[in-house]
Design a protein around this motif. Structure first.
Motif, short mmCIF file in Angstrom:
data_model
loop_
_atom_site.label_atom_id
_atom_site.label_comp_id
_atom_site.label_asym_id
_atom_site.label_seq_id
_atom_site.Cartn_x
_atom_site.Cartn_y
_atom_site.Cartn_z
N MET A 1 0.84 -1.21 0.00
CA MET A 1 0.00 0.00 0.00
C MET A 1 0.87 1.26 0.00
N ILE A 2 0.39 2.27 -0.68
CA ILE A 2 1.07 3.56 -0.73
C ILE A 2 0.46 4.47 0.33
N LYS A 3 1.28 4.98 1.21
CA LYS A 3 0.81 5.88 2.26
C LYS A 3 0.81 7.31 1.72
N ALA A 4 -0.38 7.90 1.60
CA ALA A 4 -0.51 9.19 0.93
C ALA A 4 -1.08 10.27 1.85
N TYR A 5 -0.74 11.52 1.52
CA TYR A 5 -1.28 12.70 2.22
C TYR A 5 -1.80 13.66 1.15
N LEU A 6 -2.97 14.27 1.41
CA LEU A 6 -3.61 15.15 0.44
C LEU A 6 -3.58 16.59 0.92
N VAL A 7 -3.21 17.51 0.03
CA VAL A 7 -3.24 18.94 0.33
C VAL A 7 -4.08 19.62 -0.75
N GLU A 8 -5.30 19.96 -0.39
CA GLU A 8 -6.26 20.54 -1.33
C GLU A 8 -7.28 21.35 -0.54
N ASP A 9 -7.48 22.64 -0.89
CA ASP A 9 -8.39 23.48 -0.11
C ASP A 9 -9.83 23.47 -0.62
N GLU A 10 -10.08 22.84 -1.76
CA GLU A 10 -11.46 22.70 -2.24
C GLU A 10 -11.99 21.34 -1.77
N LEU A 11 -13.00 21.37 -0.94
CA LEU A 11 -13.50 20.15 -0.32
C LEU A 11 -13.95 19.12 -1.36
N PHE A 12 -14.71 19.57 -2.36
CA PHE A 12 -15.21 18.64 -3.37
C PHE A 12 -14.06 17.97 -4.12
N ALA A 13 -13.05 18.78 -4.50
CA ALA A 13 -11.90 18.24 -5.23
C ALA A 13 -11.12 17.26 -4.37
N ARG A 14 -10.98 17.58 -3.09
CA ARG A 14 -10.24 16.70 -2.19
C ARG A 14 -10.96 15.37 -1.99
N SER A 20 -10.96 8.50 -5.52
CA SER A 20 -10.25 7.90 -6.65
C SER A 20 -9.06 7.08 -6.18
N LEU A 21 -8.34 7.59 -5.20
CA LEU A 21 -7.18 6.89 -4.66
C LEU A 21 -7.59 5.63 -3.91
N LEU A 22 -8.62 5.74 -3.09
CA LEU A 22 -9.08 4.58 -2.33
C LEU A 22 -9.67 3.51 -3.24
N GLU A 23 -10.31 3.94 -4.32
CA GLU A 23 -10.90 3.01 -5.27
C GLU A 23 -9.85 2.12 -5.91
N SER A 24 -8.61 2.63 -6.01
CA SER A 24 -7.53 1.86 -6.63
C SER A 24 -7.09 0.67 -5.78
N LYS A 25 -7.42 0.70 -4.49
CA LYS A 25 -7.02 -0.35 -3.55
C LYS A 25 -5.50 -0.39 -3.33
N GLU A 106 -10.04 8.38 -13.29
CA GLU A 106 -9.43 7.26 -12.57
C GLU A 106 -8.25 6.66 -13.33
N LYS A 107 -8.33 6.64 -14.66
CA LYS A 107 -7.22 6.09 -15.45
C LYS A 107 -5.96 6.92 -15.28
N ARG A 108 -6.13 8.23 -15.20
CA ARG A 108 -4.96 9.11 -15.00
C ARG A 108 -4.34 8.87 -13.63
N ILE A 109 -5.18 8.71 -12.63
CA ILE A 109 -4.69 8.42 -11.28
C ILE A 109 -3.98 7.07 -11.25
N GLU A 110 -4.54 6.08 -11.93
CA GLU A 110 -3.93 4.74 -11.97
C GLU A 110 -2.54 4.80 -12.59
N HIS A 111 -2.41 5.58 -13.66
CA HIS A 111 -1.10 5.75 -14.30
C HIS A 111 -0.09 6.34 -13.33
N THR A 112 -0.52 7.33 -12.55
CA THR A 112 0.37 7.96 -11.57
C THR A 112 0.76 6.98 -10.47
N LEU A 113 -0.18 6.18 -10.01
CA LEU A 113 0.12 5.20 -8.96
C LEU A 113 1.12 4.16 -9.45
#
Length: 248
Positions: A1-14, A20-25, A106-113
């Motif tokens: 598992m990848i341990k991640a931290y999010l920094v985003e001030d827009e609640l909806f975007a965060r 999306s990250l959790l969906e990747s498992k 989600e595909k873009r996030i998967e590529h990054t992961l």
């Protein structure tokens, strides 16, 4: 598992990024923040492996936070997630793993992961103690490592025609192929310092051995034409050096 931290001030975007990250498992969310002050303190405490970071925050700038993270003893990987593309060059100068433009899917996030997993493996290998070997000067390896189709390929440096930038990515042009790599251009320039390579443009390093022709371009600049017919530009600030090396 990848341990991640999010920094985003827009609640909806965060929340969308988190889902999306959790969906990747493949990701565990260690924490999140909407401002730099909270983020830098918690990141040092939680030590996530990667920080997903917006640039324009209500309280601060993500680029400045990335610079602070870069100076930590154990810096996390950084992935910028932003609606603005003008900071991409700065991001990669800070060794960001990726630069994702909103809106993403989600595909873009998967590529990054997948990219993060590869970087984690490389970092793990680098951190392992290695046996000390005596490297003799005449046993130097004339290879440059690149990644293609999830394989690491070692290119013979003498077969490289030039290294350039395109669409904010660095690529290597060889006699037979073209490879996109994650290494910064100035780092490659250092590796090729003892070979017949020359910086001719902010975005190009060329192999002098493959230059066949020189054509004049506009505003006193030139194009170098190589033996395979490909070209690379010479910017005005490098013309004097190119003239000296090629003797024209």
């Amino acid at each position: 598992m990848i341990k991640a931290y999010l920094v985003e001030d827009e609640l909806f975007a965060r929340e969308y990024l988190k889902d999306s990250l959790l969906e990747s498992k493949k990701v565990e969310i260690a924490g999140e923040a909407d401002d730099i002050e909270k983020a830098i303190w918690e990141i040092q405490q939680l030590q996530p492996e990667v920080v997903f970071l917006d640039i324009h925050l209500a309280k601060g700038n993500g680029i400045e936070l990335a610079k602070q993270l870069h100076s930590l003893k154990k810096p996390p990987f950084v992935v910028f997630v932003t609606a603005f593309d003008e900071y991409a060059l700065t991001a990669f100068e800070l060794d960001a793993v990726d630069y994702i433009l909103k809106p993403f899917d989600e595909k873009r996030i998967e590529h990054t992961l997948e990219k993060i997993i590869k970087w984690k493996q490389l970092k793990t290998n680098d951190d392992r103690p290695q046996p000390v070997k005596e490297i003799k000067p005449d046993k130097s390896v004339n290879k440059l490592a690149v990644v293609k189709d999830e394989r690491i390929i070692f290119l013979d440096i003498h077969n490289i025609i030039y290294i350039g930038t395109e669409n904010r990515q660095v690529f290597v042009k060889t006699v037979n192929d073209k490879y996109v790599i994650d290494t910064l251009l100035y780092e490659i320039e250092q590796k090729l310092d003892s070979y017949s390579f020359l910086r001719v443009h902010r975005g190009y390093i060329i192999n002098l051995e493959y230059v066949n022709e020189i054509e004049q371009w506009f505003n006193g600049t030139y194009n170098l034409i190589f033996s395979d017919g490909s070209k690379a530009p010479v910017s005005r600030s490098y013309i004097k050096t190119v003239r000296q090396c090629l003797g024209f």
